[in-house]
Enzyme design. Structure first.
Site, short mmCIF file in Angstrom:
data_model
loop_
_atom_site.label_atom_id
_atom_site.label_comp_id
_atom_site.label_asym_id
_atom_site.label_seq_id
_atom_site.Cartn_x
_atom_site.Cartn_y
_atom_site.Cartn_z
CG ASP A 182 -2.39 -20.16 -1.86
OD1 ASP A 182 -1.85 -20.20 -0.74
OD2 ASP A 182 -1.92 -20.75 -2.86
CG ASP A 207 -8.11 -4.72 1.71
OD1 ASP A 207 -9.05 -4.23 2.36
OD2 ASP A 207 -8.04 -4.69 0.47
CE LYS A 230 1.54 -17.69 -3.08
NZ LYS A 230 0.59 -18.80 -3.22
CE1 TYR A 261 -3.47 -2.66 0.64
CE2 TYR A 261 -4.62 -0.65 1.25
CZ TYR A 261 -4.65 -1.98 0.89
OH TYR A 261 -5.85 -2.62 0.79
CG ASP A 315 -13.80 -6.79 2.28
OD1 ASP A 315 -13.56 -6.12 3.30
OD2 ASP A 315 -14.29 -6.31 1.24
C1 IPM Z 1 -10.32 -1.20 4.10
C2 IPM Z 1 -10.60 -0.61 2.74
C3 IPM Z 1 -9.43 0.29 2.34
C4 IPM Z 1 -8.19 -0.57 2.28
C5 IPM Z 1 -9.63 1.06 1.04
C6 IPM Z 1 -10.90 1.87 1.04
C7 IPM Z 1 -8.45 1.91 0.68
O1 IPM Z 1 -10.81 -1.60 1.82
O2 IPM Z 1 -10.21 -0.42 5.07
O3 IPM Z 1 -10.24 -2.41 4.21
O4 IPM Z 1 -7.91 -1.19 1.26
O5 IPM Z 1 -7.47 -0.63 3.28
MG MG Z 2 -10.88 -3.55 2.62
#
Ligand code: IPM
Ligand code: MG
Length: 352
Positions: free
Chosen positions: A222, A246, A190, A142, A250
């Site tokens: 993975d 990240d 990884k 990032y 999710d």
């Molecule tokens: C998160 C989001 C952010 C990230 C984005 C919006 C930049 O997805 O906080 O997980 O990738 O960190």
């Molecule tokens: Mg995210």
């Protein structure tokens, strides 16, 4: 206790969900005899519109002089379909993380019995799931340099960089969190491909020696993506770098049935920030339908992590649990007669 809280509603449904969390915090202040002072700051698309900067200096100063930060969401579709946009709301988020040194992102994943049927996964799989993703937040791909276009625009470069210090610091955070839980850390990397991952493993193995009570195991990312869905109950603390964290957080949010339920803490050296893990959900903005529980539970994490107010945090979590058991919820979690964002917030306050 008297505490100053920087309030950054941000974009989309951010203002609606933070309003409910503030309501809940005010209720807690009243009940437990605290004083919470809220000061609002601009961030994201909202800040670009007014100042041209997604994380203005004023907001940064406000954050640094506050005892904690409550944040809604960032992101505006206006910028998503314009790859040439020079400033983007998300830059505000990344700048904020970097400037405030918010290095440890803690995302708890848990299920409520009353919502088992909301998850696309089978009840037998998600029953009693309770783990935490500890994601490194201020380094890795990032932020690594170089990040550029080369070769007359025909090549694009991103770089993943980690220093020993960055890995050590987040590793200690993860092991300490595990100590207060079920004493297990899973490092996700990884290392069969990436040099940075091999470096992580080396350092984590070294640090693990200082925590003999903690069981450490490893998963390649993975495979981890698969195991989180197949056997989520087996995880306690997942330690991982920025981008893997990240993606996996999710994925993990699906287990709980609605991403709107999940809170997070971003812990820094100087201050810490609390936000729901969902995004700005622009389609629902202003409709009073978004689920405020992720933000309300983030406020509970703030009370616990930043202010040491454990009973107060528990009071919020209990009220949320009871609300759900009584069948109340927004439309992402309740089919018949869902409540609006503000009514659900009020219900939770009532139960506190
Ligand atoms: C998160 C989001 C952010 C990230 C984005 C919006 C930049 O997805 O906080 O997980 O990738 O960190
Ligand atoms: Mg995210």
């Amino acid at each position: 206790m008297k505490k100053h809280i920087a309030l950054l509603p941000g974009d989309g449904v951010g203002p609606e969900v933070t309003t409910e969390a503030v309501k809940v915090l005010k209720k807690i202040a009243e009940k437990f005899d605290h004083e919470f002072i809220f000061n609002e700051g601009l961030v994201g698309g909202a800040a670009i519109n007014k100042t041209g900067n997604p994380f203005p200096k004023e907001t940064e100063e406000l954050c640094l002089k506050s005892d904690a930060i409550l944040f809604g969401a960032i992101g505006d579709p206006k910028y998503d379909n314009d790859p040439s946009a020079k400033v983007r709301p998300e830059q505000g988020l990344l700048k904020m993380r970097k400037k405030l040194g918010l290095y440890a992102n803690v995302r708890p994943i848990f299920t409520y019995e009353s919502l088992y049927n909301k998850s696309p996964l089978k009840k037998e799989v998600i029953k009693n799931v309770d783990f935490v993703v500890v994601r490194e937040l201020t380094s890795g791909i990032y932020f690594g340099k170089p990040r550029e276009r080369r070769d007359s625009g025909n090549t694009a470069v991103d770089t993943c960089v980690y220093t020993r210090y960055e890995i050590e610091r987040i590793t200690h955070t993860a092991f300490k969190i595990a100590r207060g839980r079920r004493n297990k850390v899973t490092l996700v990397d990884k290392s069969n491909v990436l040099e940075t991952s091999r470096f992580w493993r080396e350092i984590v193995i070294e640090i693990a020696k200082k925590y003999p009570e903690i069981e450490l195991d490893y998963l390649l990312v993975d495979n981890a993506a698969m195991q989180i869905i197949k056997r989520p109950r087996d995880f306690d603390v997942i330690l991982t770098e920025n981008m893997f964290g990240d993606i996996l957080s999710d994925e993990a949010s699906v287990i709980t049935g609605s991403i709107g339920m999940l809170p997070s803490a971003s812990i820094g050296q100087k201050t810490s920030l609390y936000e729901p893990i969902h995004g700005s959900y622009p389609k629902a903005a202003g409709k009073n339908t978004a689920n405020p529980i992720g933000t309300i539970l983030s406020a509970a994490m703030m009370l616990e992590y930043s202010f040491g107010m454990f009973d107060e945090a528990e009071a919020i979590r209990e009220a949320v649990k009871k609300t759900l058991e009584d069948g109340y919820g927004t439309k992402d979690i309740v089919k018949d007669n869902p409540l609006s964002t503000s009514k659900l917030g009020a219900k939770i306050c009532e139960l506190i």
